[in-house]
Design an enzyme around this catalytic site. Sequence first.
Site, PDB file in Angstrom:
ATOM      1  N   PRO A  16       0.821  -1.207   0.000  1.00  0.00           N
ATOM      2  CA  PRO A  16       0.000   0.000   0.000  1.00  0.00           C
ATOM      3  C   PRO A  16       0.861   1.265   0.000  1.00  0.00           C
ATOM      4  CG  PRO A  16      -0.364  -1.323   1.980  1.00  0.00           C
ATOM      5  CD  PRO A  16       0.648  -2.020   1.202  1.00  0.00           C
ATOM      6  N   PRO A  17       0.318   2.379  -0.516  1.00  0.00           N
ATOM      7  CA  PRO A  17       1.099   3.607  -0.543  1.00  0.00           C
ATOM      8  C   PRO A  17       1.421   4.106   0.860  1.00  0.00           C
ATOM      9  CG  PRO A  17      -1.174   4.006  -1.189  1.00  0.00           C
ATOM     10  CD  PRO A  17      -1.014   2.529  -1.111  1.00  0.00           C
ATOM     11  N   GLY A  18       2.541   4.780   0.967  1.00  0.00           N
ATOM     12  CA  GLY A  18       2.894   5.392   2.261  1.00  0.00           C
ATOM     13  C   GLY A  18       3.568   4.452   3.227  1.00  0.00           C
TER      14      GLY A  18
ATOM     15  N   HIS B 122     -27.651   8.706  21.554  1.00  0.00           N
ATOM     16  CA  HIS B 122     -27.312   7.807  20.449  1.00  0.00           C
ATOM     17  C   HIS B 122     -25.860   7.320  20.603  1.00  0.00           C
ATOM     18  CE1 HIS B 122     -27.617   6.721  16.022  1.00  0.00           C
ATOM     19  NE2 HIS B 122     -26.311   6.661  16.233  1.00  0.00           N
ATOM     20  N   GLU B 123     -24.935   8.264  20.783  1.00  0.00           N
ATOM     21  CA  GLU B 123     -23.522   7.890  20.887  1.00  0.00           C
ATOM     22  C   GLU B 123     -23.245   7.127  22.179  1.00  0.00           C
ATOM     23  OE1 GLU B 123     -21.842   8.043  18.310  1.00  0.00           O
ATOM     24  OE2 GLU B 123     -23.104   9.460  17.200  1.00  0.00           O
TER      25      GLU B 123
ATOM     26  N   GLY C  42       6.654   3.157   2.829  1.00  0.00           N
ATOM     27  CA  GLY C  42       8.100   3.313   2.862  1.00  0.00           C
ATOM     28  C   GLY C  42       8.871   2.510   1.829  1.00  0.00           C
TER      29      GLY C  42
ATOM     30  N   ASP D 240     -26.352   3.361  10.412  1.00  0.00           N
ATOM     31  CA  ASP D 240     -26.173   2.263  11.368  1.00  0.00           C
ATOM     32  C   ASP D 240     -27.010   1.055  10.963  1.00  0.00           C
ATOM     33  OD1 ASP D 240     -24.556   3.851  12.877  1.00  0.00           O
ATOM     34  OD2 ASP D 240     -26.141   4.474  14.255  1.00  0.00           O
TER      35      ASP D 240
HETATM   36 ZN    ZN Z   1     -24.834   5.769  15.122  1.00  0.00          ZN
END
Ligand code: ZN
Length: 549
Positions: A135-137, A360-361, A139, A436
């Site tokens: 993957p890029p990045g 909710h959170e 090294g 969700d």
């Molecule tokens: Zn949510």
Amino acid sequence: MLWWRRFFMGLGDRWLGLTIAAVVLVCGGLTWYGMSKLESFYRTMQLATMPMWFLTMIIGSVISALIYVSLLFGMFSKQDRKNIKGKEVNVHFSDVIGIDEAKEEAWEVVQLLKDRARLKKVGGKIIRGILMQGPPGCGKTYLAKAIATEAGIPFISLAASDFVEIFVGVGASRVRKLFKDARRKAYAQGACIVFIDELDAVGRSRTFSWMGGQETNSTLNSLLVEMDGLQESEENVIVIGATNAEEEVMDQALLRPGRFDRKIYVDRPNLEGREKLFAYYLGKVQADPSVDIRRLARRGVGKTPADIENMVKEAALISTRNKRDKITYEDISEALERIELGIKHRKSMNEMERRLVAYHEAGHLIVLYMLHPTDDVFKASIIARRGTLGVVHHNPREELHTHSREKLMADIKVSLAGYVSEKLVSGTTSNGVAGDFQHAMVVAHDMVWRLGMGSKYLGDWQMMASNGNSTQLSETVKSELNAETNALFRSCAEEVDRLLTKERPLLDRFASELLKREELEYDDIEAIFAEYGKSRPPVAAKPKSDSSS
Ligand code: ZN
């Protein structure tokens, strides 16, 4: 009409000459005729301008020819100006951090390069091409430079996209010029490394190159020719190609023996690697000694070395803005959030809305903490960022490559927790649960239809027999599978409902803390759970590696 055909047959190869002669005759005749009709003054004027005309034309053609030739031979190419760096690369192996496996393989290459003479004597195979994949990045360029430095040989680098030009043949000539330079350097200094970044820009399988295919092909061909030429040449030129494309996408001709036949996979760093990276980059800046590097490493699952460097830089900016002289854990946490989710923007929400978001959170947070077998909660926030009103950050405690039934079930429960919590406190729900819900549904569907993880383990053999193609299933089986999915979904929702109803005081507490402080960090979350006598479930045993297939 035979005479007509015979006439053309007779012309044979001479038709081009004859046509030109005819055109010249007609044009000359017309000019002569026109001139003779003109008055003498105009005739003189025409004659006077003619030499200038010729001159301009000749100069014009010479200039265009020069431009084309110079492009062809790379006179204007960028590689002279910026890309050729000689010996002064100076990246040591000790500077390459976090990718230990790739480093080991690269070290082997260095040994082979150093022992080349001995290798020749025993008739060993000499490496010509190394392909670095990943993957890029992560090294790859850095590692290639380290090989050059450690082996003490010059290093020339170029991005393959520089080869791809509009003019046909220019890319190919650049490749030739690059290898000529490399051979010259190798002749003078014993060996030389040519590093070609983004190799897939020219090395993509030829059937896929629908865009500017012709030019890419000629560039690729000349690259292949040059690499084959290295087999016979006396100079030690080693080509290292880097790509983040899959091996299947690459042109197979590139991977044949004698070309890029040695591969090094440069993957994202693991937990230990990330720890070293954080320690390294934080060591370069003024960081508060209380920063928990191990926790940062756990939070940064899937991050590349470049991401981590970027995170620390961003954190430094944030701490400067907050007029602190040392980077704290909060700064880095904020930097990560900013990179992943965009900057904060205060939306004006009324109290009702904010309360709903907080609950909710808090719902997500509690279910995640108490039921999820593999994930850790790092942070909860109700500050709006690009497209989200709030977020609970969680990451696997370690890299997992398979998902157990328990983990997937927990994913569904966590997703549903926001909805259940909203419903518990307000009797209604908002459209904030759409994402969700969709996620939960996708996981449940996959479990039953694809993975045979329904409660009756029903779909298992049917789906395998039909290879995931639902059109081959009978209507009865389909409706049974649908019923299974629904049952799974419902049992998850019910469990979440039971848990959140039972833990209502905890839910209220988290929601009110979120409303008050907007963000809760790892330690805050831990402290509140401890206050209520809760602890994280023990880390689940690692699933067997064959459970994914
Ligand atoms: Zn949510």
